[in-house]
Write a protein that holds these residues in place. Sequence first.
Motif, PDB file in Angstrom:
ATOM      1  N   MET A 148     -10.809 -45.501  41.369  1.00  0.00           N
ATOM      2  CA  MET A 148     -11.605 -45.351  40.150  1.00  0.00           C
ATOM      3  C   MET A 148     -11.613 -43.935  39.587  1.00  0.00           C
ATOM      4  N   ASN A 149     -10.940 -42.993  40.255  1.00  0.00           N
ATOM      5  CA  ASN A 149     -10.941 -41.621  39.754  1.00  0.00           C
ATOM      6  C   ASN A 149      -9.995 -41.519  38.552  1.00  0.00           C
ATOM      7  N   PRO A 150     -10.542 -41.148  37.376  1.00  0.00           N
ATOM      8  CA  PRO A 150      -9.722 -41.191  36.162  1.00  0.00           C
ATOM      9  C   PRO A 150      -8.485 -40.291  36.213  1.00  0.00           C
TER      10      PRO A 150
ATOM     11  N   GLN B 165      -5.989 -41.899  38.515  1.00  0.00           N
ATOM     12  CA  GLN B 165      -5.557 -43.134  37.867  1.00  0.00           C
ATOM     13  C   GLN B 165      -4.687 -42.891  36.636  1.00  0.00           C
TER      14      GLN B 165
ATOM     15  N   LEU C  83      -8.340 -48.532  38.263  1.00  0.00           N
ATOM     16  CA  LEU C  83      -8.621 -48.328  36.843  1.00  0.00           C
ATOM     17  C   LEU C  83      -7.339 -48.342  35.989  1.00  0.00           C
TER      18      LEU C  83
ATOM     19  N   TRP D 174      -6.340 -50.031  32.239  1.00  0.00           N
ATOM     20  CA  TRP D 174      -5.764 -49.333  31.075  1.00  0.00           C
ATOM     21  C   TRP D 174      -4.442 -49.969  30.659  1.00  0.00           C
TER      22      TRP D 174
END
Lengths: 485, 44
Positions: free
Chosen positions: B13-15, B18, A457, A461
């Motif tokens: 995918m862990n915010p 990340q 992710l 960003w």
Amino acid sequence: MSKIVVLGAGISGHVAASHLRRKLSKEHEVIVVSPNSNYQWIPSNIWVGIGRMPSKKILFPLAPLYKKKGIDFKQAKAISFHPEGDEKESKPYVVAEYVTGDKQGTQEKVTYDYLINATGPKLNFEATNGLIPGKNKTYSVCTYTHAEHAWNGLNKVIQEMKQGKKAKILIGTGHAKATCQGAAFEYILNVEQELRRHKVRDMAEVTWISNEYKLGDFGMDGMLMSYGSITMKSSEMVEMIFEDRDIKWILGAGVNKIEDGIAHYENLEGETKTILYDFAMLIPSFSGHGFKAFDKNNQDITDRLFKGFMIVDADYTPRPYEEWTVQDWPETYQNPSYKNIFAPGIAFAPPHTISKPRKNKNGTEIFPSPPRTGMPSGITAKLVADNIIDSIKSGKESLKHKGSMGNMGAACIASAGYGLLDGSGISITTFPIIPDYKKYSDTQGRHLGKTFGSIGLAGHWLKLALHYAFIYKAKMKPFWWLIPE
Amino acid sequence: MRRISPIQRFKMMNPIIQLFKFFILSIKVMVIVAGGHGGTRKAN
Ligand SMILES: Cc1cc2nc3c(=O)[nH]c(=O)nc-3n(C[C@H](O)[C@H](O)[C@H](O)COP(=O)(O)OP(=O)(O)OC[C@H]3O[C@@H](n4cnc5c(N)ncnc54)[C@H](O)[C@@H]3O)c2cc1C
């Protein structure tokens, strides 16, 4: 007083013009000649092509910005180069033809003291029979209008899949010697994620077709990279991603003909094959613009300026792959015959490819041409501008600023899906861009600490952050120059 | 074929994980890209 003419307002032309204007006093003229009225941040076309970003978010009109900053803008295209002037005009000039407004179709001699050719590539769709963006179910994402069409085409297929029709999606390179595999790679991953978002993934067969010998070549001969605590080949990383997402692949493919929903290609084994599709996005080959050049007696001197793209300070001596070195690559982007002409970004003629050249038994060459991505395009444009600024200020030629792609890093932040919390990115950095097999002999020509890959992710960003940062910079908002190229 | 394990995928995918990754990645990219460039001919 000096007059600097910049041809092209893409990444490299715009970077050069903005630095020249910032650092040179107003007595010096900076003129940009470019046919497109808008600046476009090309890397974000990927998101336009999947309908997740409107094209107005990736572009802005150039004329008001240039007016405000004191840059003269001619919405015109360069046609011919006259580096010695002619019988009537003692100064060197380019002939430019206006493409819009009252002057549309009229030609003008634009004289210069320094010329920066930043015209990038010609998108050479004609080199592949039937490859026409928006026709034969093939699309491109190379410009924002192409990307808009691509989204219309993809959306149509998605809607059909929702009605229960299975579809074949083909993404990759549309010519045996195409480049820009990175953009196609981003697009296939974004399309695959969109299919899942629209809940039609099980209805689609997604296939990568490319002129690369191995996955993850990217026109850069692949790379050995750090990935977390291990060392991995780019081919292994891409294979892992494709298998994980159930993307099939065809390698060593030189697409040579497109018919409605049929791609014909020749492979490295020499076989002629076809593949059917309902939607295809194929990157065309890139070529020079076919400019002509003339001396003061109007004699054709095109071969002193161009070798397809513009000749610069590279070593163009033909040599076998095994004898290529990083030193072949240019450092100042200056034309050796006319020292006041420079060509940064994609406009310069590379000395050779980066990937190993390969030919099949029929004699067809199938391998990627060398990519020149956004970062090197910006860096080379800035160093060209800096050398011109130094030369003007000191009154003598200065080539202090150097930047070979053999001594320069690049980051490729490949979007792998859009979404603030479910997006993904594959971040790959490479140093140097051109492998230096002597210096980094046991790591396939690259510095391992500076060549790494990362998936997640955070990459999405970062790509989004770069989108906003570079558009801010391009709009020349306060302190824009602090953002590196 | 599942090539990325559930735990790896969770990390990707862990915010929160990340977010840290984002800062580290930004710095690493900045160092490589803005970390200078030059010629090759004299150096070698
Ligand atoms: C879909 C896509 C995604 C990409 N993603 C990335 C990415 O994520 N990261 C990255 O680093 N790079 C990426 N790239 C590559 C990057 O966009 C290019 O490296 C970069 O645009 C090259 O800049 P340039 O200025 O040399 O050429 P261009 O950006 O092509 O600019 C050329 C300019 O010249 C003008 N021009 C053309 N003909 C004439 C003429 N006759 N006279 C005057 N002007 C003329 C054009 O209108 C244009 O303004 C991507 C490319 C594509 C296609």
